[in-house]
Design a protein around this motif. Structure first.
Motif, PDB file in Angstrom:
ATOM      1  N   GLU A  55     -46.550  64.434 115.683  1.00  0.00           N
ATOM      2  CA  GLU A  55     -45.541  64.766 116.582  1.00  0.00           C
ATOM      3  C   GLU A  55     -44.262  65.470 116.418  1.00  0.00           C
ATOM      4  N   PHE A  56     -43.752  64.618 115.422  1.00  0.00           N
ATOM      5  CA  PHE A  56     -42.414  64.925 114.982  1.00  0.00           C
ATOM      6  C   PHE A  56     -42.242  64.933 113.303  1.00  0.00           C
ATOM      7  N   PRO A  57     -42.496  65.935 112.688  1.00  0.00           N
ATOM      8  CA  PRO A  57     -42.523  65.876 111.212  1.00  0.00           C
ATOM      9  C   PRO A  57     -41.670  65.039 110.312  1.00  0.00           C
ATOM     10  N   VAL A  58     -42.018  64.446 109.229  1.00  0.00           N
ATOM     11  CA  VAL A  58     -41.168  63.833 108.309  1.00  0.00           C
ATOM     12  C   VAL A  58     -40.294  65.134 107.718  1.00  0.00           C
ATOM     13  N   PHE A  59     -39.057  64.889 107.493  1.00  0.00           N
ATOM     14  CA  PHE A  59     -37.887  65.508 106.796  1.00  0.00           C
ATOM     15  C   PHE A  59     -36.833  64.839 106.218  1.00  0.00           C
ATOM     16  N   ALA A  60     -36.887  64.566 105.043  1.00  0.00           N
ATOM     17  CA  ALA A  60     -35.811  63.403 104.396  1.00  0.00           C
ATOM     18  C   ALA A  60     -35.526  64.042 103.167  1.00  0.00           C
ATOM     19  N   PRO A  61     -34.077  64.571 102.738  1.00  0.00           N
ATOM     20  CA  PRO A  61     -33.672  65.057 101.543  1.00  0.00           C
ATOM     21  C   PRO A  61     -33.728  63.909 100.573  1.00  0.00           C
ATOM     22  N   LEU A  62     -33.755  64.391  99.150  1.00  0.00           N
ATOM     23  CA  LEU A  62     -34.096  63.438  98.022  1.00  0.00           C
ATOM     24  C   LEU A  62     -32.927  62.577  98.034  1.00  0.00           C
ATOM     25  N   ASP A  63     -31.768  63.200  98.257  1.00  0.00           N
ATOM     26  CA  ASP A  63     -30.330  62.612  98.161  1.00  0.00           C
ATOM     27  C   ASP A  63     -30.163  61.314  99.056  1.00  0.00           C
ATOM     28  N   PHE A  64     -30.866  61.542 100.165  1.00  0.00           N
ATOM     29  CA  PHE A  64     -30.671  60.430 101.284  1.00  0.00           C
ATOM     30  C   PHE A  64     -31.631  59.474 100.864  1.00  0.00           C
ATOM     31  N   ILE A  65     -32.821  59.833 100.272  1.00  0.00           N
ATOM     32  CA  ILE A  65     -33.752  58.757  99.981  1.00  0.00           C
ATOM     33  C   ILE A  65     -33.358  57.857  99.027  1.00  0.00           C
ATOM     34  N   ARG A  66     -32.685  58.512  97.789  1.00  0.00           N
ATOM     35  CA  ARG A  66     -31.967  57.833  96.698  1.00  0.00           C
ATOM     36  C   ARG A  66     -31.125  56.627  97.194  1.00  0.00           C
ATOM     37  N   ARG A  67     -30.579  56.724  98.391  1.00  0.00           N
ATOM     38  CA  ARG A  67     -29.928  55.423  98.827  1.00  0.00           C
ATOM     39  C   ARG A  67     -30.527  54.452  99.339  1.00  0.00           C
ATOM     40  N   MET A  68     -31.771  54.437  99.486  1.00  0.00           N
ATOM     41  CA  MET A  68     -32.684  53.512  99.910  1.00  0.00           C
ATOM     42  C   MET A  68     -33.293  52.581  99.017  1.00  0.00           C
ATOM     43  N   GLU A  69     -33.625  51.310  99.416  1.00  0.00           N
ATOM     44  CA  GLU A  69     -34.022  50.406  98.418  1.00  0.00           C
ATOM     45  C   GLU A  69     -35.550  50.355  98.276  1.00  0.00           C
ATOM     46  N   PRO A  70     -36.287  50.777  97.061  1.00  0.00           N
ATOM     47  CA  PRO A  70     -37.416  50.880  97.090  1.00  0.00           C
ATOM     48  C   PRO A  70     -38.245  49.729  97.395  1.00  0.00           C
ATOM     49  N   GLY A  71     -39.487  49.764  97.743  1.00  0.00           N
ATOM     50  CA  GLY A  71     -40.181  48.570  98.319  1.00  0.00           C
ATOM     51  C   GLY A  71     -39.846  47.538  99.436  1.00  0.00           C
ATOM     52  N   ASN A  72     -38.885  48.091 100.284  1.00  0.00           N
ATOM     53  CA  ASN A  72     -38.223  47.445 101.399  1.00  0.00           C
ATOM     54  C   ASN A  72     -38.526  48.458 102.669  1.00  0.00           C
ATOM     55  N   ALA A 236     -24.344  52.105 104.019  1.00  0.00           N
ATOM     56  CA  ALA A 236     -25.136  52.636 102.842  1.00  0.00           C
ATOM     57  C   ALA A 236     -25.511  54.189 102.903  1.00  0.00           C
ATOM     58  N   GLU A 237     -25.192  54.741 104.060  1.00  0.00           N
ATOM     59  CA  GLU A 237     -25.121  56.186 104.000  1.00  0.00           C
ATOM     60  C   GLU A 237     -24.139  56.824 103.444  1.00  0.00           C
ATOM     61  N   ILE A 238     -23.023  56.162 103.239  1.00  0.00           N
ATOM     62  CA  ILE A 238     -21.898  56.783 102.738  1.00  0.00           C
ATOM     63  C   ILE A 238     -21.564  56.145 101.575  1.00  0.00           C
ATOM     64  N   ASP A 239     -22.014  57.155 100.382  1.00  0.00           N
ATOM     65  CA  ASP A 239     -21.706  56.638  98.927  1.00  0.00           C
ATOM     66  C   ASP A 239     -20.645  57.559  98.506  1.00  0.00           C
ATOM     67  N   ASP A 240     -20.378  57.447  97.168  1.00  0.00           N
ATOM     68  CA  ASP A 240     -18.960  58.114  96.554  1.00  0.00           C
ATOM     69  C   ASP A 240     -19.089  59.576  96.863  1.00  0.00           C
ATOM     70  N   ARG A 241     -20.328  60.221  96.832  1.00  0.00           N
ATOM     71  CA  ARG A 241     -20.316  61.492  96.879  1.00  0.00           C
ATOM     72  C   ARG A 241     -20.236  62.185  98.483  1.00  0.00           C
ATOM     73  N   VAL A 242     -20.723  61.375  99.125  1.00  0.00           N
ATOM     74  CA  VAL A 242     -20.465  61.718 100.745  1.00  0.00           C
ATOM     75  C   VAL A 242     -19.045  61.425 101.007  1.00  0.00           C
ATOM     76  N   GLY A 243     -18.071  60.569 100.280  1.00  0.00           N
ATOM     77  CA  GLY A 243     -16.664  60.303 100.366  1.00  0.00           C
ATOM     78  C   GLY A 243     -15.831  61.460  99.892  1.00  0.00           C
ATOM     79  N   VAL A 244     -16.330  62.027  98.835  1.00  0.00           N
ATOM     80  CA  VAL A 244     -15.740  63.279  98.248  1.00  0.00           C
ATOM     81  C   VAL A 244     -15.763  64.476  99.174  1.00  0.00           C
ATOM     82  N   GLY A 245     -16.827  64.545  99.833  1.00  0.00           N
ATOM     83  CA  GLY A 245     -17.311  65.661 100.783  1.00  0.00           C
ATOM     84  C   GLY A 245     -16.405  65.440 102.118  1.00  0.00           C
ATOM     85  N   LEU A 246     -16.530  64.273 102.572  1.00  0.00           N
ATOM     86  CA  LEU A 246     -15.615  63.949 103.880  1.00  0.00           C
ATOM     87  C   LEU A 246     -14.079  64.224 103.405  1.00  0.00           C
ATOM     88  N   ARG A 247     -13.586  63.765 102.356  1.00  0.00           N
ATOM     89  CA  ARG A 247     -12.046  63.975 102.005  1.00  0.00           C
ATOM     90  C   ARG A 247     -11.715  65.296 101.680  1.00  0.00           C
TER      91      ARG A 247
END
Ligand code: SF4
Length: 342
Positions: A55-72, A236-247
């Motif tokens: 109904e609504f396909p999955v689309f998730a960038p790897l960078d966003f996935i890396r911020r998730m906790e595996p197994g949770n 948890a969506e806002i890591d250091d690299r996101v912070g650099v881009g926003l700045r």
């Protein structure tokens, strides 16, 4: 859309940055099986995820996935992108077009809901598919995809002097390559009575490389007062690299606001909401809106009761300076503005 592929040491840094974000889009996870495999989730998630993704396909960038906790399986970032069986039993109030936006379409790609402002569906694509998205059933295929196709919408903007602000939305307008985005922005800036441009985007959060030198030049390169409204729901969506881009956006003098959606299992806790606001204000981003979930088909399991939302926001005020507490709002179909709940 122009696709830049590959990257070598000899390419200029700005071109390399473009290649990086486009490569990140190309390599995004599109299959529920891969998402479940990468997150090491139990096999019982597979069948419903496959079914809901039809109904609504999955689309998730790897960078966003890396911020998730595996197994949770309850990871708050994963919850935003993982199709669940809960999507398959819509609630009674659920609609495919919960805000009745079809009735606000003036011409393909142009919506007007509120006085003085109009919204251009600048792109049909997103850099992530958020399961709770109120436009998850939007007929993007009917929206313009080129500068030539936008001309009727641009002409309507030019013909209506009561408008002084244009919103670029979608989809995500920053999925356009910078040359295309720059051309569209120049045309809007050429309309004398338009004073402000607002860009609604999740890209600086999910793929921070999208904040390229070319993008910054586009944003600063015309006479319009520029607002960028990003969308993060959890700290948890806002890591250091996101912070650099926003700045980088803020350093250009651009006003950057955040809007979040109150989501069960994602940010329906004081810790998450206060943590998000702290992350944002430490960077200089204004926590602007906290939206009550719209009744879109397939997302009712994310709904948080308004009474709980109101209490959460009330308690946020005890922990944060006033400017760090977002306005808790709900949008009603046909309303003349958003309704402030708290
Ligand atoms: S990025 Fe925005 S428009 Fe795209 S799916 Fe997420 S909420 Fe919807």
């Amino acid at each position: 859309m122009q696709i830049v592929t590959g990257k070598t040491d000899s390419v200029p840094a700005s071109v390399a940055a473009t290649a990086d974000w486009q490569q990140a889009l190309k390599s995004a996870v599109r299959e529920p099986d891969e998402l479940i495999d990468r997150l090491q989730l139990p096999a019982r998630y597979l069948a419903p995820a496959r079914q809901a993704a039809r109904e609504f396909p999955v689309f998730a960038p790897l960078d966003f996935i890396r911020r998730m906790e595996p197994g949770n399986p309850h990871d708050p970032l994963l919850r935003q992108v993982l199709p669940l069986d809960l999507e398959l039993s819509p609630g009674e109030k659920d609609r495919k077009d919960p805000l009745e936006e079809a009735s606000a379409i003036q011409t393909p790609g142009l919506l007007q809901k509120y006085a003085g402002r109009a919204l251009l569906i600048a792109a049909g694509a997103c850099a992530i598919h958020c399961r709770y998205c109120f436009r998850r059933h939007f007929p993007y295929q009917e929206a313009p995809r080129s500068l030539a196709a936008w001309q009727p919408a641009l002409q309507m903007l030019a013909d209506d002097p009561s408008l002084d602000e244009v919103l670029l939305s979608g989809g995500d307008p920053l999925t356009l390559v910078d040359s295309q985005l720059g051309a569209l922005m120049s045309q809007i800036a050429g309309i004398e009575h338009i004073c402000r441009l607002r860009i609604h985007t999740r890209l600086p959060i999910v793929i921070p490389e999208r904040v390229t030198d070319e993008l910054l030049a586009n944003l600063k390169g015309n006479r319009l007062t520029m607002f960028v409204v990003v969308h993060a729901n959890h700290p948890a969506e806002i890591d250091d690299r996101v912070g650099v881009g926003l700045r980088r956006l803020l350093d250009q003098g651009i006003t950057v606001l955040n809007q979040a959606v109150l989501l069960k299992g994602v940010n329906d806790s004081l810790d998450a909401l206060v943590g998000l606001s702290r992350q944002l204000i430490n960077l200089g981003v204004v926590p602007y809106y906290l939206h009550q979930l719209d009744h879109v088909a397939g997302a009712s399991h994310f709904e948080v009761p308004v009474s709980q939302g109101r209490q959460l926001v009330k308690t946020m005020r005890e922990h944060l300076p006033g400017y760090a507490v977002p306005r808790y709002v709900v949008e009603k179909p046909g309303g003349s503005s958003k309704e402030v709940i708290s």
